[in-house]
Enzyme design. Structure first.
Site, PDB file in Angstrom:
ATOM      1  N   ASP A 176      31.712 -13.080  76.017  1.00 55.69           N
ATOM      2  CA  ASP A 176      32.311 -12.336  77.120  1.00 55.69           C
ATOM      3  C   ASP A 176      31.427 -11.253  77.739  1.00 55.69           C
ATOM      4  OD1 ASP A 176      34.271 -13.841  75.885  1.00 55.69           O
ATOM      5  OD2 ASP A 176      35.669 -12.198  75.589  1.00 55.69           O
TER       6      ASP A 176
ATOM      7  N   GLU B 145      34.893 -11.083  62.067  1.00 56.38           N
ATOM      8  CA  GLU B 145      34.693 -11.775  63.345  1.00 56.38           C
ATOM      9  C   GLU B 145      33.195 -11.845  63.675  1.00 56.38           C
ATOM     10  OE1 GLU B 145      36.739  -9.943  66.632  1.00 56.38           O
ATOM     11  OE2 GLU B 145      36.288 -11.598  68.002  1.00 56.38           O
TER      12      GLU B 145
HETATM   13  C1  DGY Z   1      39.283 -11.989  74.375  1.00 54.99           C
HETATM   14  O1  DGY Z   1      40.415 -11.762  74.782  1.00 54.99           O
HETATM   15  O2  DGY Z   1      38.550 -11.158  73.861  1.00 54.99           O
HETATM   16  C2  DGY Z   1      38.761 -13.340  74.458  1.00 54.99           C
HETATM   17  O3  DGY Z   1      37.425 -13.421  74.156  1.00 54.99           O
HETATM   18  C3  DGY Z   1      39.064 -13.910  75.797  1.00 54.99           C
HETATM   19  O4  DGY Z   1      39.244 -15.228  75.607  1.00 54.99           O
END
Ligand code: DGY
Length: 422
Positions: A165, A394
């Protein structure tokens, strides 16, 4: 903890995150089914419950749209723990509700792996036969909706589609995205995880603004492609799509037609050449292209090594990439998303520094495939040490090895079971 204890814990994480045939990435932070998470997670299930692994993939395809899109989130049940939910995406035509964008298409690769690892390949053939046309439709959606000019590179229209992201590679293209119309939204992620480990507020504004633009255009694929301000040929998604297409072509030998095999072979050749053209000699890796400005995105991130996973680099390029990657790991753990000497490096912030087990899994596979077994082994060893020290986080800080983001994470547990702790 011993390896046996860690494996027991990994199994228990998958069971705890099971919501009935699909696995949430982790409770609360991500309370639905995510596309690429589920692909990796299925590999973990397959190590102790093969039938459940197949269910994971089948449930993902419950979210597939009639045009072939497999969305990045399937909202199988309601939750107030996540933003943006179905009310923001407004893709109401589909049941179950889904988001309206996709994510790295690892699924065909994982289906091939499940089939080849199955103790009863004939027994599961019917499941693969049912999945095959759905996977083919998904790949065709990428080519038709996201590469309508047949360049050989598909584009992403939202940073969330990359799965990476807040990669610094997207910073430039995001400056073209206007502020959202809706400014009163409340993020939920930062109530579950330290805000210093998540994307910044300015990034979220842009993420939401892009979704508003999709809703306004009624998710009409042609309009989205032509009109969205963020349009990037992401090197990582292209490498992952190429690899998955090679795996789909193997499945097509048994489950497809001659015409489909020819179609897939044609796509593989086209994609392979287009990715090869993204080589950036001075940087020792491959780079994404901003399709709005027409320019190469001159950032170094681990995404640029992923063409190894699709077998694209020449022998000399693979050696150069391996040497560069080893340099990124000096005094720390492999493979950081960004090397520590870059101005954008942030050891704890999501995709701007941390090590991700799934990326390591793909890079180690790619290095082995491209004649670099020693570095492949080092990446696996680093992944194992990170899990031993910090558990199934994560992601991990590449400097001190601490676990960051969500805990008890499904894809880290799965990659541990299927590979790192094997
Ligand atoms: C989040 O919400 O962080 C995800 O990566 C989006 O899919």
């Amino acid at each position: 903890m011993s390896v046996a204890d860690l494996k027991t814990e990994a199994v228990s994480i998958l069971r705890t995150n099971d919501r009935g045939g699909y696995t949430v990435p982790t409770a609360r932070l991500y309370p639905y089914q995510w596309n690429w998470d589920s692909g990796f997670t299925a590999l973990g299930w397959a190590t102790f419950d093969e039938a459940r692994a197949w269910r994971e993939i089948e449930r993902l395809f419950e979210g597939q749209w009639t045009d072939g899109l497999v969305p990045h989130i399937i909202f199988h049940q309601e939750s107030s723990d996540y933003f943006p939910g179905p009310d923001v995406w407004q893709t109401s035509k589909h049941d179950p509700a889904t988001s309206g964008i996709s994510q790295p298409p690892v699924v065909a690769t994982m289906v091939r792996k499940l089939l080849e690892a199955s103790p009863d390949p004939d027994g599961v053939a019917e499941r693969v036969r049912a999945l095959y046309p759905k996977m083919l439709a998904y790949h065709r959606w990428w080519w038709q909706a996201r590469d309508p000019e047949d360049t050989g590179l598909v584009v992403i229209l939202h940073p969330w589609e990359s799965g990476m992201d807040n990669s610094p590679a997207w910073d430039g293209a995001l400056t073209r995205v206007p502020p959202p119309r809706r400014t009163d939204y409340v993020r939920r992620d930062t109530s579950h995880v330290d805000a210093a480990e998540r994307p910044r507020a300015a990034d979220y504004d842009r993420y939401i603004s892009l979704v508003e633009g999709f809703v306004e255009r009624g998710y009409e694929a042609g309009r989205l492609y032509r009109e969205t301000p963020f349009r990037v040929a992401d090197i990582s998604i292209n490498a992952i799509l190429l690899r998955a297409t090679e795996d789909l072509a193997i499945l097509a030998e048994r489950f497809g037609t001659g015409a489909e095999r020819a179609e897939l072979a044609g796509r593989i050749a086209l994609m392979r050449q287009a990715i090869a053209d993204c080589w950036s000699p001075g940087r020792h890796l491959f780079q994404s292209v901003d399709r709005v400005s027409g320019e190469r995105i001159d950032h170094v991130t681990s995404a640029g090594f992923l063409p190894l996973y699709a077998g694209v680099p020449t022998e000399a390029q693979a050696a150069e990439m391996a040497a560069e990657m080893a340099r990124w790991g000096e005094g720390g753990f492999l493979v950081p998303t960004v090397p520590h000497w870059e101005a954008s490096f942030d050891s704890k912030r999501y995709w701007r520094g941390p090590v991700w087990a799934v990326v390591n899994f793909m890079l180690a596979d790619g290095l082995a495939r491209c004649g670099q077994p020693a570095l492949s082994a080092r990446i696996r060893a680093d992944t194992r040490v990170l899990i031993e020290r910090a558990g199934f986080a994560e992601y991990f800080d590449p400097r001190d090895g601490s676990g960051r983001g969500g805990g008890t994470f499904s894809w880290t547990a799965a990659v541990g079971l299927a590979w790192a702790l094997e």
